[in-house]
Scaffold this motif. Structure first.
Motif, short mmCIF file in Angstrom:
data_model
loop_
_atom_site.label_atom_id
_atom_site.label_comp_id
_atom_site.label_asym_id
_atom_site.label_seq_id
_atom_site.Cartn_x
_atom_site.Cartn_y
_atom_site.Cartn_z
N SER A 178 0.85 -1.19 0.00
CA SER A 178 0.00 0.00 0.00
C SER A 178 0.88 1.24 0.00
N ILE A 179 0.71 2.08 -1.02
CA ILE A 179 1.49 3.31 -1.14
C ILE A 179 0.52 4.48 -1.02
N SER A 180 0.77 5.36 -0.09
CA SER A 180 -0.13 6.48 0.14
C SER A 180 0.64 7.79 0.10
N MET A 182 0.17 12.17 0.76
CA MET A 182 -0.66 13.22 1.32
C MET A 182 -0.01 14.57 1.07
N TRP A 183 -0.83 15.58 0.76
CA TRP A 183 -0.30 16.92 0.55
C TRP A 183 -1.31 17.95 1.03
N VAL A 184 -0.82 19.17 1.19
CA VAL A 184 -1.64 20.27 1.71
C VAL A 184 -1.77 21.34 0.64
N ASP A 185 -2.99 21.82 0.44
CA ASP A 185 -3.26 22.91 -0.48
C ASP A 185 -4.13 23.93 0.25
N ALA A 186 -3.56 25.10 0.53
CA ALA A 186 -4.23 26.10 1.36
C ALA A 186 -4.53 25.47 2.72
N ASP A 187 -5.81 25.45 3.13
CA ASP A 187 -6.13 24.88 4.44
C ASP A 187 -6.76 23.49 4.31
N ALA A 188 -6.63 22.86 3.15
CA ALA A 188 -7.20 21.54 2.93
C ALA A 188 -6.09 20.51 2.78
N ARG A 189 -6.35 19.30 3.25
CA ARG A 189 -5.40 18.21 3.13
C ARG A 189 -5.99 17.11 2.25
N PHE A 190 -5.17 16.55 1.39
CA PHE A 190 -5.63 15.57 0.41
C PHE A 190 -4.77 14.32 0.49
N SER A 191 -5.30 13.21 -0.03
CA SER A 191 -4.53 11.97 -0.05
C SER A 191 -4.90 11.13 -1.26
N ARG A 192 -3.98 10.28 -1.68
CA ARG A 192 -4.20 9.29 -2.73
C ARG A 192 -3.53 7.99 -2.31
N GLU A 193 -4.03 6.88 -2.86
CA GLU A 193 -3.47 5.58 -2.56
C GLU A 193 -3.23 4.78 -3.84
N ALA A 194 -2.29 3.84 -3.78
CA ALA A 194 -2.03 2.93 -4.89
C ALA A 194 -1.56 1.60 -4.33
N ARG A 195 -1.59 0.57 -5.16
CA ARG A 195 -1.09 -0.76 -4.79
C ARG A 195 0.00 -1.17 -5.77
#
Length: 222
Positions: A178-180, A182-195
């Motif tokens: 599992s590869i994840s 995460m990054w921050v843009d302004a005051d929001a946090r985002f994430s993505r995942e891959a296998r």
């Protein structure tokens, strides 16, 4: 923790769990395709008693429709969908998959059109995660039982990608890691995942332009 295998209801909608341990508290979850799931509990079970008063009412699930295309009108073929309760802090995706909609609820209809079925009613923050493209977000989305919310046509943007290979200490490829990210843009946090695949290779797409970090976790299932 006493977990029980799922039971099927009979023609009258009745169900039963045998051999319940007295003194425990149980949460019951009922679900059926096309209907929104329903939870009830925690339900205490006392020694020498049967609980025959439980009734769960399943409503028609909410539906979500939309069409995703690129700026060149190329239809998007695949995506993940994430729904989570509204958050004043706009902290998206920190649970890494904890709010993902099951893939069997996402129905591609061709030409970039998708229909997401059997959703719970309520107000949610929506994140569409098309493969190789940036996240699409909608906040405060209201879903009602038995009704379809149509978001219309949405144009997706190109995104950053990270690709690589996961190996063990001997240099052998690690599959299903599992590869994840995460990054921050302004005051929001985002994430993505891959296998990772059988050769240990992975591609983590849909990343934002802002600085962030990625974490990896490998595991095997015996």
């Amino acid at each position: 923790r006493d977990a029980r295998s799922a039971q099927r209801t009979d023609a009258d909608g009745k169900f039963a769990f045998e051999g319940i341990n007295a003194g425990n508290k149980y949460t019951i979850r009922a679900s059926k395709e096309g209907l929104s799931a329903k939870d009830d509990g925690p339900i205490p079970v006392e020694a020498g008693t049967d609980r025959a008063d439980l009734e769960l009412k399943l409503e028609a699930g909410a539906l979500l429709a939309f069409r995703l295309v690129t700026d060149k009108d190329v239809p998007v073929k695949d995506l993940d969908v994430r729904l989570q309760p509204p958050s004043t802090g706009r902290r998206r995706g920190l649970a890494f998959g904890g709010n993902d909609v099951d893939h069997d609820k996402i129905t591609p209809q061709g030409d970039g059109k998708f229909l997401v079925k059997s959703l719970d009613a309520g107000t949610f923050d929506l994140t569409l995660q098309p493969l190789d493209y940036a996240d699409v977000t909608r906040e405060g989305l209201k879903l009602k039982a038995g009704e379809t919310v149509d978001l219309g046509t949405i144009r997706v943007k190109e995104s950053k990608k990270i690709a690589g290979r996961i190996t063990d200490t001997s240099g052998q490829p690690v599959a299903n890691a599992s590869i994840s990210g995460m990054w921050v843009d302004a005051d929001a946090r985002f994430s993505r995942e891959a296998r990772s695949g059988a050769d240990g290779r992975y591609r983590l797409s849909g990343l934002g332009d802002q600085p962030g970090f990625s974490t990896t976790k490998a595991f095997t299932i015996s």
